[in-house]
Design a protein around this motif. Structure first.
Motif, PDB file in Angstrom:
ATOM      1  N   ASP A  45      -2.884   2.007  20.595  1.00  0.00           N
ATOM      2  CA  ASP A  45      -2.459   2.394  19.355  1.00  0.00           C
ATOM      3  C   ASP A  45      -1.727   1.358  18.999  1.00  0.00           C
ATOM      4  OD1 ASP A  45      -4.280   4.722  19.605  1.00  0.00           O
ATOM      5  OD2 ASP A  45      -2.583   5.908  20.327  1.00  0.00           O
ATOM      6  N   MET A  46      -1.504   1.150  18.000  1.00  0.00           N
ATOM      7  CA  MET A  46      -0.490   0.494  16.951  1.00  0.00           C
ATOM      8  C   MET A  46       0.776   1.052  16.800  1.00  0.00           C
ATOM      9  SD  MET A  46      -2.062  -2.406  16.448  1.00  0.00           S
ATOM     10  CE  MET A  46      -2.922  -2.067  17.951  1.00  0.00           C
ATOM     11  N   PRO A  47       1.763   0.471  16.874  1.00  0.00           N
ATOM     12  CA  PRO A  47       3.273   1.305  16.928  1.00  0.00           C
ATOM     13  C   PRO A  47       3.350   1.916  15.498  1.00  0.00           C
ATOM     14  CG  PRO A  47       3.433  -1.114  16.504  1.00  0.00           C
ATOM     15  CD  PRO A  47       2.172  -0.822  17.182  1.00  0.00           C
ATOM     16  N   ASP A  48       4.065   3.138  15.365  1.00  0.00           N
ATOM     17  CA  ASP A  48       4.396   3.490  14.311  1.00  0.00           C
ATOM     18  C   ASP A  48       5.361   2.865  13.502  1.00  0.00           C
ATOM     19  OD1 ASP A  48       2.859   5.805  14.868  1.00  0.00           O
ATOM     20  OD2 ASP A  48       4.459   7.078  15.671  1.00  0.00           O
ATOM     21  N   TYR A  49       6.469   2.151  14.088  1.00  0.00           N
ATOM     22  CA  TYR A  49       7.065   1.121  13.324  1.00  0.00           C
ATOM     23  C   TYR A  49       7.431  -0.215  14.125  1.00  0.00           C
ATOM     24  CZ  TYR A  49      11.137   0.353  10.313  1.00  0.00           C
ATOM     25  OH  TYR A  49      12.061  -0.626   9.371  1.00  0.00           O
ATOM     26  N   PRO A  50       7.194  -1.244  13.416  1.00  0.00           N
ATOM     27  CA  PRO A  50       7.573  -2.584  14.259  1.00  0.00           C
ATOM     28  C   PRO A  50       8.770  -2.639  14.614  1.00  0.00           C
ATOM     29  CG  PRO A  50       6.338  -2.798  11.984  1.00  0.00           C
ATOM     30  CD  PRO A  50       6.935  -1.475  11.862  1.00  0.00           C
ATOM     31  N   ALA A  51       9.153  -3.592  15.691  1.00  0.00           N
ATOM     32  CA  ALA A  51      10.456  -3.820  16.080  1.00  0.00           C
ATOM     33  C   ALA A  51      11.072  -4.845  14.840  1.00  0.00           C
ATOM     34  CB  ALA A  51      10.239  -4.741  17.358  1.00  0.00           C
ATOM     35  N   ALA A 150       2.697   1.597   4.796  1.00  0.00           N
ATOM     36  CA  ALA A 150       1.864   1.650   5.908  1.00  0.00           C
ATOM     37  C   ALA A 150       1.871   3.026   6.726  1.00  0.00           C
ATOM     38  CB  ALA A 150       2.474   0.814   7.180  1.00  0.00           C
ATOM     39  N   ARG A 151       3.212   3.733   6.648  1.00  0.00           N
ATOM     40  CA  ARG A 151       3.119   4.877   7.278  1.00  0.00           C
ATOM     41  C   ARG A 151       2.385   6.131   6.308  1.00  0.00           C
ATOM     42  NH1 ARG A 151       9.163   4.197   8.930  1.00  0.00           N
ATOM     43  NH2 ARG A 151       9.477   4.603   6.672  1.00  0.00           N
ATOM     44  N   GLU A 152       2.330   5.927   5.118  1.00  0.00           N
ATOM     45  CA  GLU A 152       1.468   6.699   4.293  1.00  0.00           C
ATOM     46  C   GLU A 152       0.203   6.673   4.271  1.00  0.00           C
ATOM     47  OE1 GLU A 152       0.979   9.807   1.357  1.00  0.00           O
ATOM     48  OE2 GLU A 152       2.907   9.117   2.277  1.00  0.00           O
ATOM     49  N   THR A 153      -0.202   5.435   4.666  1.00  0.00           N
ATOM     50  CA  THR A 153      -1.708   5.080   4.664  1.00  0.00           C
ATOM     51  C   THR A 153      -2.388   5.101   6.110  1.00  0.00           C
ATOM     52  OG1 THR A 153      -1.364   3.078   4.411  1.00  0.00           O
ATOM     53  CG2 THR A 153      -1.467   4.206   2.339  1.00  0.00           C
ATOM     54  N   ALA A 154      -1.611   5.280   7.231  1.00  0.00           N
ATOM     55  CA  ALA A 154      -2.127   4.972   8.567  1.00  0.00           C
ATOM     56  C   ALA A 154      -3.206   5.945   8.711  1.00  0.00           C
ATOM     57  CB  ALA A 154      -0.871   5.639   9.640  1.00  0.00           C
ATOM     58  N   VAL A 163      -3.543   0.828  -1.462  1.00  0.00           N
ATOM     59  CA  VAL A 163      -2.248   0.718  -1.868  1.00  0.00           C
ATOM     60  C   VAL A 163      -1.618  -0.799  -1.418  1.00  0.00           C
ATOM     61  CG1 VAL A 163      -0.027   1.904  -1.246  1.00  0.00           C
ATOM     62  CG2 VAL A 163      -1.918   3.398  -1.525  1.00  0.00           C
ATOM     63  N   VAL A 164      -1.819  -0.867  -0.255  1.00  0.00           N
ATOM     64  CA  VAL A 164      -1.006  -2.220   0.148  1.00  0.00           C
ATOM     65  C   VAL A 164      -1.823  -3.541  -0.556  1.00  0.00           C
ATOM     66  CG1 VAL A 164      -0.686  -3.816   2.081  1.00  0.00           C
ATOM     67  CG2 VAL A 164      -0.431  -1.268   2.327  1.00  0.00           C
ATOM     68  N   PRO A 165      -2.910  -3.902  -0.143  1.00  0.00           N
ATOM     69  CA  PRO A 165      -3.267  -5.258  -0.985  1.00  0.00           C
ATOM     70  C   PRO A 165      -3.505  -5.000  -2.564  1.00  0.00           C
ATOM     71  CG  PRO A 165      -5.041  -4.474   0.345  1.00  0.00           C
ATOM     72  CD  PRO A 165      -3.790  -3.342   0.724  1.00  0.00           C
ATOM     73  N   MET A 166      -4.175  -3.725  -2.769  1.00  0.00           N
ATOM     74  CA  MET A 166      -4.725  -3.705  -4.384  1.00  0.00           C
ATOM     75  C   MET A 166      -3.610  -2.987  -5.212  1.00  0.00           C
ATOM     76  SD  MET A 166      -8.413  -2.047  -3.784  1.00  0.00           S
ATOM     77  CE  MET A 166      -8.960  -1.707  -5.040  1.00  0.00           C
ATOM     78  N   VAL A 167      -2.561  -2.767  -4.761  1.00  0.00           N
ATOM     79  CA  VAL A 167      -1.229  -2.431  -5.531  1.00  0.00           C
ATOM     80  C   VAL A 167       0.042  -3.054  -5.143  1.00  0.00           C
ATOM     81  CG1 VAL A 167       0.480  -0.509  -6.349  1.00  0.00           C
ATOM     82  CG2 VAL A 167      -1.946   0.104  -6.049  1.00  0.00           C
ATOM     83  N   LEU A 168       0.588  -3.065  -4.075  1.00  0.00           N
ATOM     84  CA  LEU A 168       1.635  -3.944  -3.606  1.00  0.00           C
ATOM     85  C   LEU A 168       1.300  -5.522  -3.629  1.00  0.00           C
ATOM     86  CD1 LEU A 168       2.922  -1.590  -0.884  1.00  0.00           C
ATOM     87  CD2 LEU A 168       3.578  -1.533  -3.172  1.00  0.00           C
ATOM     88  N   HIS A 235      -1.016   8.601  -2.899  1.00  0.00           N
ATOM     89  CA  HIS A 235      -0.224   7.859  -1.509  1.00  0.00           C
ATOM     90  C   HIS A 235       0.621   6.798  -2.085  1.00  0.00           C
ATOM     91  CE1 HIS A 235      -2.772   9.764   1.212  1.00  0.00           C
ATOM     92  NE2 HIS A 235      -3.932   9.163   0.773  1.00  0.00           N
ATOM     93  N   PHE A 236       0.627   6.367  -3.414  1.00  0.00           N
ATOM     94  CA  PHE A 236       1.880   5.319  -3.971  1.00  0.00           C
ATOM     95  C   PHE A 236       2.789   5.859  -4.666  1.00  0.00           C
ATOM     96  CE2 PHE A 236       2.985   2.076  -7.382  1.00  0.00           C
ATOM     97  CZ  PHE A 236       3.461   1.271  -6.602  1.00  0.00           C
ATOM     98  N   ARG A 237       4.245   5.735  -4.129  1.00  0.00           N
ATOM     99  CA  ARG A 237       5.096   6.295  -4.515  1.00  0.00           C
ATOM    100  C   ARG A 237       5.813   5.211  -5.619  1.00  0.00           C
ATOM    101  NH1 ARG A 237       8.041   7.758   1.125  1.00  0.00           N
ATOM    102  NH2 ARG A 237       6.262   8.954   2.102  1.00  0.00           N
ATOM    103  N   GLY A 238       5.099   5.207  -6.720  1.00  0.00           N
ATOM    104  CA  GLY A 238       5.712   4.527  -7.790  1.00  0.00           C
ATOM    105  C   GLY A 238       4.729   4.421  -9.082  1.00  0.00           C
ATOM    106  N   VAL A 239       4.938   3.324  -9.829  1.00  0.00           N
ATOM    107  CA  VAL A 239       4.143   3.248 -11.102  1.00  0.00           C
ATOM    108  C   VAL A 239       3.345   2.274 -11.268  1.00  0.00           C
ATOM    109  CG1 VAL A 239       4.026   3.579 -13.598  1.00  0.00           C
ATOM    110  CG2 VAL A 239       5.699   5.237 -12.416  1.00  0.00           C
TER     111      VAL A 239
END
Length: 265
Positions: A45-51, A150-154, A163-168, A235-239
């Protein structure tokens, strides 16, 4: 001897904290994948939070100090903030490939590993520029909100792409050209060229997001504009608000018709 798994190689990079080591490791994973030295196997699995390195100190967004506008210190602070965004973006791209690659397939993996390589290069360019200007990555605090998406959309590849490419990342298409102009007016052409390189690459990154999002919508028999709006609302905490770089967004697959569903116009 069996080749190491792609998932283990990606996880190892995400658990590398030191910035230069992470950049080198990310580039090495992409090189090994393209050379056929990593097996298409997802056995961890991928880590929940990177180092993360000890510095920069990570603060909540509301606790971040204000950047002075127009001064050299303000420009260095802005470059530091951008360096942190690019540093976290390495892990965001790797996490997408490692978390969703098994279900999405080789082209998805190829695309997001290429994004990881780009983000590693972007970080290295800005970090080098900071050193030229007498500073360094870690000299100032950075905000700790970037991994929230990342956590919100895992749990869902469609949510991650929405959220990540298409908004942020798409937001960078809107604001970075203004930042380029700011550095040019200050006579800092070298920083401006770095930022222009980044925004040119971000168009391709957002296009990867819109392309794979459309594929997921087709598989699920969903309308892309409707699903995008639903996922952004959830999932996006913003406007999502103007001004928008319409030409860059169109090049990346985000038409005004798509934007009308999610933007506060």
């Amino acid at each position: 001897m069996n080749a190491p798994s792609l998932a283990r190689a990606i996880r190892a990079v995400m658990l590398t904290a030191e910035p230069t080591a992470k950049v080198m490791a990310a580039r090495d994973v992409v090189r090994r994948w393209r050379a056929g030295e990593l097996a298409l196997v997802f056995d961890v699995d991928m880590p929940d939070y990177p180092a993360r390195p000890a510095k920069p100190e990570l603060l909540p967004p509301a606790a971040m100090p204000k950047r002075g506008r127009g001064s050299e210190h303000g420009r260095i602070a802005l470059l530091h903030a951008l360096a942190h965004i690019e540093f976290v973006a390495i892990d965001l791209a790797l996490d997408a490939a490692g978390r969703f690659g098994a279900q999405m397939g080789r082209q998805f993996i190829d695309d997001w590993l290429s994004v990881a390589a780009d983000e590693a290069m972007h970080f290295a360019l800005i970090a080098r520029r900071l050193r030229t200007l007498g500073s360094f990555y870690g000299a100032m605090p950075a905000h700790d909100g970037l991994w929230d998406a990342a956590r919100e959309t895992a749990h869902d590849v469609a949510a991650r792409l929405a959220v990540v490419p298409m908004v942020l990342e798409a937001r960078a298409l809107d604001v970075t050209p203004m930042t380029v102009e700011r550095f040019l007016k200050a006579g800092d052409e070298r920083s401006a060229r770095i930022l222009q390189r980044i925004v040119d690459d971000e168009i391709r990154h957002v296009r990867f997001g819109t392309t794979h999002f459309a594929e997921v919508c087709q598989m699920r028999e969903e309308s892309p504009p409707k699903l995008w709006k639903m996922l952004v609302d959830r999932h996006f905490r913003g406007v999502v608000k103007p001004p928008f770089n319409d030409s860059a967004r169109r090049s990346a697959g985000l038409s005004r018709e798509m934007m009308a569903g999610v933007a506060c116009l």
